[in-house]
Design a protein around this motif. Structure first.
Motif, PDB file in Angstrom:
ATOM      1  N   THR A   1       1.230  -1.195   0.534  1.00 26.26           N
ATOM      2  CA  THR A   1       0.163  -0.090   0.349  1.00 26.26           C
ATOM      3  C   THR A   1       0.843   1.339   0.079  1.00 26.26           C
ATOM      4  O   THR A   1       1.650   1.946   0.862  1.00 26.26           O
TER       5      THR A   1
ATOM      6  N   VAL B   1       0.595   5.246  -0.110  1.00 27.01           N
ATOM      7  CA  VAL B   1       0.110   6.428   0.167  1.00 27.01           C
ATOM      8  C   VAL B   1       0.850   7.573  -0.489  1.00 27.01           C
ATOM      9  O   VAL B   1       1.604   8.667  -0.041  1.00 27.01           O
TER      10      VAL B   1
ATOM     11  N   SER C   1      -4.688   6.459  -0.947  1.00 25.17           N
ATOM     12  CA  SER C   1      -3.694   5.052  -0.671  1.00 25.17           C
ATOM     13  C   SER C   1      -4.020   4.783  -1.878  1.00 25.17           C
ATOM     14  O   SER C   1      -5.122   4.227  -2.669  1.00 25.17           O
TER      15      SER C   1
END
Lengths: 141, 141, 141
Positions: free
Chosen positions: A6, A8, A131
């Motif tokens: 993930t 950001v 995200s």
């Protein structure tokens, strides 16, 4: 091999932003993949990912201007208005442009065309950080 | 592991419908996948799959209203008219929204954002049941 | 198995063109795949790939007519004008329609619906040949 991470993306102003390098910096493991696919997925419904021209910033500006015309803020027919005049058009743009891009991997890198880059479409006035789930899959060298 | 299954979505009225749970109920095998991708593909050219807000039904209503405005029924310039005034706009919407969504799998489930759900876009007045091919691919636990 | 191949689509006139057979002719290896996914990716920002009706040519014509209306040539608000009045609208259409289609493979072939075909969207007046990267992934028989 499979890799999932993930990422950001920092908060950005409304409009389209070139994020190819920011995404690639987070997935150095791509160099190990000889042939495969890279999937980038934004976990939001008022922002989007799309591919477009990576050179002249006026393309990003015109894309934003034209989408604001096709999907205006605060149109009279919107019922969903609680979160402000920029919210419902953001949802509509998210579906028109899409939440994901999937790009071939070859020889350890993205097989983008010469002029292609990954755009973040930020469709809210104050969207905040976003995200993106990156999923790589392929055969290693 | 690979898994492929055809899921028949029951007939629905024209507009956008949240089908996340109906699709997930048909692919319990997803729980075995640690990291991977889920691909949902609608085998029709007058319906679509897209991701959007899973909470307030007014988002689905406004999306339908706005798309009817961008792509009106029975526009004067349509040549393809044999199947009725809702047919050609349905084809156009199918291409604008897309036939497939691809979603990361992590930890045995879809890695959707908090507010994301899968929408069926039914663009015909009487579209009937719709076939969706679900293809899961990933590494098992 | 993984297979990746760059396919050059011959130069075509502006508009939508059915290219399913032209693409499939270049990837006979698909017959070896029992279950998987085929990913077709166009390496350009003024052309697109989308799925739509494979029968009546009037669908392709109406799709082009309607997109020219939604995204007109030479609109007054375009700043990006150097490459001609058809250039900026081509970029906008590329993002609305998308650069890639991903299609399930089952039993050695594409699992398209009866009426589905792959369209090349050529959005420039003189776009020239277009490169498509085909990436196949799946389990062999």
């Amino acid at each position: 091999m499979w890799l999932q991470k993930t990422i950001v993306l920092k908060s950005r102003s409304r409009g389209f932003h070139l994020v190819t390098e920011e995404l690639l910096a987070q997935i150095p493991e791509i160099r190990r993949i000889q042939v495969g696919l890279a999937h980038f997925f934004i976990q939001h419904t008022s922002a989007s990912l799309t591919l477009n021209e990576n050179a002249d910033p006026s393309v990003r500006r015109d894309l934003e201007t034209h989408l604001r015309q096709l999907v205006p803020d605060g149109a009279a027919h919107y019922v969903h208005r609680l979160e402000g005049p920029d919210d419902m058009p953001a949802h509509i743009k998210a579906s028109l442009l899409g939440a994901a891009v999937s790009i071939p991997i070859g020889g350890g890198g993205l097989q983008l065309g010469t002029w292609q880059g990954i755009y973040l479409g930020e469709h809210r006035d104050h969207g905040g950080p976003r995200s993106v789930v990156a999923t790589l899959n392929g055969e290693t060298f």
